[in-house]
Design an enzyme around this catalytic site. Structure first.
Site, PDB file in Angstrom:
ATOM      1  N   ASP A 168      -9.577  22.689 -14.327  1.00 36.24           N
ATOM      2  CA  ASP A 168      -9.006  21.702 -15.228  1.00 36.24           C
ATOM      3  C   ASP A 168      -7.577  22.207 -15.528  1.00 36.24           C
ATOM      4  O   ASP A 168      -7.278  23.383 -15.307  1.00 36.24           O
ATOM      5  CB  ASP A 168      -9.860  21.643 -16.497  1.00 36.24           C
ATOM      6  CG  ASP A 168      -9.242  20.765 -17.549  1.00 36.24           C
ATOM      7  OD1 ASP A 168      -8.878  19.618 -17.225  1.00 36.24           O
ATOM      8  OD2 ASP A 168      -9.115  21.222 -18.709  1.00 36.24           O
ATOM      9  N   LEU A 169      -6.722  21.327 -16.015  1.00 37.60           N
ATOM     10  CA  LEU A 169      -5.335  21.735 -16.268  1.00 37.60           C
ATOM     11  C   LEU A 169      -5.083  22.031 -17.751  1.00 37.60           C
ATOM     12  O   LEU A 169      -4.799  23.162 -18.134  1.00 37.60           O
ATOM     13  CB  LEU A 169      -4.390  20.621 -15.784  1.00 37.60           C
ATOM     14  CG  LEU A 169      -2.899  20.831 -16.043  1.00 37.60           C
ATOM     15  CD1 LEU A 169      -2.370  22.031 -15.281  1.00 37.60           C
ATOM     16  CD2 LEU A 169      -2.118  19.578 -15.658  1.00 37.60           C
ATOM     17  N   ASP A 170      -5.217  20.962 -18.568  1.00 38.72           N
ATOM     18  CA  ASP A 170      -4.901  21.092 -19.995  1.00 38.72           C
ATOM     19  C   ASP A 170      -5.880  22.036 -20.685  1.00 38.72           C
ATOM     20  O   ASP A 170      -7.083  21.793 -20.673  1.00 38.72           O
ATOM     21  CB  ASP A 170      -4.989  19.712 -20.677  1.00 38.72           C
ATOM     22  CG  ASP A 170      -3.984  18.723 -20.105  1.00 38.72           C
ATOM     23  OD1 ASP A 170      -2.795  19.058 -20.098  1.00 38.72           O
ATOM     24  OD2 ASP A 170      -4.384  17.631 -19.674  1.00 38.72           O
ATOM     25  N   THR A 230      -1.352  22.312 -23.086  1.00 35.39           N
ATOM     26  CA  THR A 230      -0.805  20.996 -23.417  1.00 35.39           C
ATOM     27  C   THR A 230      -1.705  20.244 -24.403  1.00 35.39           C
ATOM     28  O   THR A 230      -1.292  19.223 -24.949  1.00 35.39           O
ATOM     29  CB  THR A 230      -0.657  20.150 -22.145  1.00 35.39           C
ATOM     30  OG1 THR A 230      -1.827  20.345 -21.367  1.00 35.39           O
ATOM     31  CG2 THR A 230       0.565  20.529 -21.356  1.00 35.39           C
ATOM     32  N   LYS A 277     -10.507  16.178 -25.801  1.00 35.73           N
ATOM     33  CA  LYS A 277     -10.210  17.039 -24.654  1.00 35.73           C
ATOM     34  C   LYS A 277     -10.940  16.558 -23.411  1.00 35.73           C
ATOM     35  O   LYS A 277     -12.142  16.280 -23.466  1.00 35.73           O
ATOM     36  CB  LYS A 277     -10.617  18.487 -24.948  1.00 35.73           C
ATOM     37  CG  LYS A 277      -9.662  19.189 -25.884  1.00 35.73           C
ATOM     38  CD  LYS A 277     -10.047  20.656 -26.017  1.00 35.73           C
ATOM     39  CE  LYS A 277      -9.143  21.355 -27.026  1.00 35.73           C
ATOM     40  NZ  LYS A 277      -9.616  22.705 -27.326  1.00 35.73           N
ATOM     41  N   ARG A 323      -7.069   8.769 -20.779  1.00 36.18           N
ATOM     42  CA  ARG A 323      -6.186   8.226 -21.809  1.00 36.18           C
ATOM     43  C   ARG A 323      -6.789   7.057 -22.591  1.00 36.18           C
ATOM     44  O   ARG A 323      -6.785   7.053 -23.823  1.00 36.18           O
ATOM     45  CB  ARG A 323      -4.857   7.792 -21.180  1.00 36.18           C
ATOM     46  CG  ARG A 323      -3.758   7.562 -22.173  1.00 36.18           C
ATOM     47  CD  ARG A 323      -2.470   7.158 -21.464  1.00 36.18           C
ATOM     48  NE  ARG A 323      -2.090   8.132 -20.436  1.00 36.18           N
ATOM     49  CZ  ARG A 323      -1.185   7.915 -19.490  1.00 36.18           C
ATOM     50  NH1 ARG A 323      -0.541   6.754 -19.449  1.00 36.18           N
ATOM     51  NH2 ARG A 323      -0.906   8.840 -18.600  1.00 36.18           N
ATOM     52  N   SER A 329      -8.203  17.202 -12.891  1.00 39.98           N
ATOM     53  CA  SER A 329      -7.751  16.852 -14.245  1.00 39.98           C
ATOM     54  C   SER A 329      -7.788  15.354 -14.457  1.00 39.98           C
ATOM     55  O   SER A 329      -7.485  14.586 -13.547  1.00 39.98           O
ATOM     56  CB  SER A 329      -6.315  17.356 -14.445  1.00 39.98           C
ATOM     57  OG  SER A 329      -5.765  16.811 -15.627  1.00 39.98           O
ATOM     58  N   ALA A 330      -8.131  14.943 -15.675  1.00 39.20           N
ATOM     59  CA  ALA A 330      -8.122  13.513 -16.015  1.00 39.20           C
ATOM     60  C   ALA A 330      -6.704  13.012 -16.254  1.00 39.20           C
ATOM     61  O   ALA A 330      -6.478  11.817 -16.382  1.00 39.20           O
ATOM     62  CB  ALA A 330      -8.962  13.284 -17.269  1.00 39.20           C
ATOM     63  N   ASN A 346      -0.508  12.781 -15.828  1.00 37.17           N
ATOM     64  CA  ASN A 346       0.727  13.563 -15.867  1.00 37.17           C
ATOM     65  C   ASN A 346       0.584  14.897 -15.135  1.00 37.17           C
ATOM     66  O   ASN A 346       1.537  15.673 -15.083  1.00 37.17           O
ATOM     67  CB  ASN A 346       1.125  13.827 -17.324  1.00 37.17           C
ATOM     68  CG  ASN A 346       1.545  12.547 -18.040  1.00 37.17           C
ATOM     69  OD1 ASN A 346       2.489  11.881 -17.610  1.00 37.17           O
ATOM     70  ND2 ASN A 346       0.847  12.179 -19.102  1.00 37.17           N
ATOM     71  N   LYS A 392     -14.297  12.302 -17.275  1.00 38.03           N
ATOM     72  CA  LYS A 392     -15.311  13.314 -17.553  1.00 38.03           C
ATOM     73  C   LYS A 392     -16.033  12.836 -18.826  1.00 38.03           C
ATOM     74  O   LYS A 392     -15.364  12.307 -19.706  1.00 38.03           O
ATOM     75  CB  LYS A 392     -14.663  14.680 -17.791  1.00 38.03           C
ATOM     76  CG  LYS A 392     -13.861  15.194 -16.587  1.00 38.03           C
ATOM     77  CD  LYS A 392     -13.031  16.422 -16.980  1.00 38.03           C
ATOM     78  CE  LYS A 392     -12.083  16.804 -15.845  1.00 38.03           C
ATOM     79  NZ  LYS A 392     -11.158  17.886 -16.182  1.00 38.03           N
ATOM     80  N   GLU A 399     -13.211  25.129 -17.127  1.00 45.15           N
ATOM     81  CA  GLU A 399     -13.040  24.007 -18.060  1.00 45.15           C
ATOM     82  C   GLU A 399     -12.966  24.452 -19.513  1.00 45.15           C
ATOM     83  O   GLU A 399     -13.736  25.311 -19.927  1.00 45.15           O
ATOM     84  CB  GLU A 399     -14.250  23.071 -17.945  1.00 45.15           C
ATOM     85  CG  GLU A 399     -14.022  21.790 -17.222  1.00 45.15           C
ATOM     86  CD  GLU A 399     -13.028  20.838 -17.874  1.00 45.15           C
ATOM     87  OE1 GLU A 399     -12.664  21.024 -19.053  1.00 45.15           O
ATOM     88  OE2 GLU A 399     -12.631  19.891 -17.190  1.00 45.15           O
ATOM     89  N   ASP A 400     -12.087  23.818 -20.298  1.00 40.59           N
ATOM     90  CA  ASP A 400     -12.046  24.113 -21.740  1.00 40.59           C
ATOM     91  C   ASP A 400     -12.710  23.014 -22.560  1.00 40.59           C
ATOM     92  O   ASP A 400     -12.834  23.159 -23.773  1.00 40.59           O
ATOM     93  CB  ASP A 400     -10.596  24.264 -22.217  1.00 40.59           C
ATOM     94  CG  ASP A 400      -9.860  22.943 -22.222  1.00 40.59           C
ATOM     95  OD1 ASP A 400      -9.999  22.181 -21.245  1.00 40.59           O
ATOM     96  OD2 ASP A 400      -9.161  22.644 -23.208  1.00 40.59           O
TER      97      ASP A 400
HETATM   98  C1  G6P Z   1      -6.678  15.727 -19.984  1.00 36.64           C
HETATM   99  C2  G6P Z   1      -6.663  16.068 -21.462  1.00 36.64           C
HETATM  100  C3  G6P Z   1      -7.025  14.860 -22.302  1.00 36.64           C
HETATM  101  C4  G6P Z   1      -6.178  13.665 -21.900  1.00 36.64           C
HETATM  102  C5  G6P Z   1      -6.353  13.354 -20.428  1.00 36.64           C
HETATM  103  C6  G6P Z   1      -5.501  12.181 -19.949  1.00 36.64           C
HETATM  104  O1  G6P Z   1      -7.989  15.665 -19.557  1.00 36.64           O
HETATM  105  O2  G6P Z   1      -7.554  17.104 -21.760  1.00 36.64           O
HETATM  106  O3  G6P Z   1      -6.848  15.188 -23.655  1.00 36.64           O
HETATM  107  O4  G6P Z   1      -6.529  12.524 -22.677  1.00 36.64           O
HETATM  108  O5  G6P Z   1      -6.017  14.518 -19.683  1.00 36.64           O
HETATM  109  O6  G6P Z   1      -4.164  12.591 -19.906  1.00 36.64           O
HETATM  110  P1  G6P Z   1      -2.924  11.659 -19.604  1.00 36.64           P
HETATM  111  O7  G6P Z   1      -1.803  12.633 -19.422  1.00 36.64           O
HETATM  112  O8  G6P Z   1      -3.218  10.895 -18.342  1.00 36.64           O
HETATM  113  O9  G6P Z   1      -2.769  10.750 -20.762  1.00 36.64           O
HETATM  114 MG    MG Z   2      -8.854  20.575 -20.568  1.00 40.35          MG
END
Ligand code: G6P
Ligand code: MG
Length: 222
Positions: free
Chosen positions: A10-12, A18, A46, A50, A115-116, A119, A146, A170-171
Site C-alpha cells: 500500500d502507499l499511503d 500522506t 484509510k 475517494r 493503492s486505492a 494520485n 478495499k 498495509e496500514d
Molecule cells: C488511499 C488512502 C485513502 C484515500 C484513497 C483514495 O487508499 O489511504 O485515505 O481515500 O487512497 O485516494 P485519492 O488520492 O484517489 O483520493
Molecule cells: Mg494506507
C-alpha cells in the site's frame, strides 16, 4: 517458515505519510458542511477510495447531498490534497521504506504497489521510486475499493505470482481485510491494538528485518 516471492505495498501510511493530508482535507470538507470529524474517524477513511471515503464522511455528519454535490465535494477535497502533497520530496518517505524496497529488489523479490489512490503515480514520481515497482496498480486501474481484494489480485496477476506467494504490507484495516479476501498474508504497519486482523504487525518498514524471525521469508525469482 514460508517463502514468499512477491511483496505488495500500500502507499499511503506504508511508504509515505500522506494519510495526515487526506484526513486534513476531509476535515475541511466536514467543516464546510457544518460538522467536525473526530481523531478516531481517520482510521475509517484509510485505504478507502475517494467516493467511498466521501460517503463515510457524509454519514458521520448525517448529511445527505445530491450526486452532483458529491462530485463537487470530492473534487474540492482532492484539489486540497493535491496542493498539500505537491511539494513532497524523497526525504519525506517513511523511515526504512526506500531501503526495504531496494533490498527486496536486490534479492530478486517481485514488488508491486496496490493503492486505492488515483494520485499514486504522481506521488511515486515525486518520491523518485517509480522504478522500484514491477507493477503499479492504483485507483485509476482498479475501481473496487478495499476491502475488495481486486487491487491486490491485480497486482499479483501483473507480477505472475499466485496469491499464496504474496505478502501485503498495509496500514489500513480495510487493506488487511482486502489482502485476506484475496488469499494473501497481511503484514500490518502500525499498532497491533488497531490492526488486530493482521498476521503480523510491525511499526514501520524500518522494522521489516524482524519478519524472518516471525516466519516470513522472501525468495528471489526475477
Ligand atoms: C488511499 C488512502 C485513502 C484515500 C484513497 C483514495 O487508499 O489511504 O485515505 O481515500 O487512497 O485516494 P485519492 O488520492 O484517489 O483520493
Ligand atoms: Mg494506507
Amino acid at each position: 517458515m514460508t517463502d514468499y516471492r512477491a511483496a505488495l505495498f500500500d502507499l499511503d501510511g506504508v511508504i509515505v505519510d500522506t494519510a495526515v493530508h487526506h484526513f486534513a482535507a476531509w476535515r475541511q470538507t466536514a467543516a464546510e458542511l457544518g460538522f467536525s470529524l473526530a481523531d478516531e474517524d481517520e482510521e475509517l477513511l484509510k485505504g478507502v477510495g475517494r467516493m467511498d471515503a466521501l460517503r463515510i464522511v457524509l454519514g458521520i455528519g448525517g448529511v445527505e447531498v445530491s450526486e452532483d454535490e458529491q462530485q463537487r465535494l470530492a473534487a474540492e477535497k482532492n484539489a486540497r490534497y493535491v496542493e498539500a502533497i505537491s511539494t513532497i520530496t524523497p526525504d519525506e518517505m517513511l523511515p526504512g521504506a526506500r531501503e526495504y524496497l531496494v533490498s527486496l529488489r536486490d534479492r530478486g523479490v517481485l514488488t508491486a504497489l496496490g493503492s486505492a489512490s488515483r494520485n499514486a503515480p504522481m506521488i511515486l514520481q515525486r518520491l523518485e521510486i517509480t522504478d522500484l515497482f514491477d507493477a503499479i496498480i492504483d485507483g485509476s486501474v482498479v475501481s473496487e475499493a478495499k476491502p475488495n481484494p481486486r487491487v491486490f489480485l491485480a497486482g499479483a496477476e501483473a507480477l505472475g505470482a499466485a496469491p499464496a506467494d504474496c505478502v501485503v504490507f498495509e496500514d489500513a484495516i480495510a487493506g488487511i481485510q482486502a489482502a485476506h479476501a484475496g488469499g494473501m498474508i497481511a503484514v500490518g504497519i502500525g499498532e497491533p491494538e488497531v490492526l488486530t486482523e493482521a498476521d503480523v504487525v510491525i511499526p514501520g518498514l524500518h522494522a521489516a528485518g524482524s519478519l524472518s524471525a516471525q516466519g516470513i521469508e522472501f525468495v528471489g525469482s526475477r
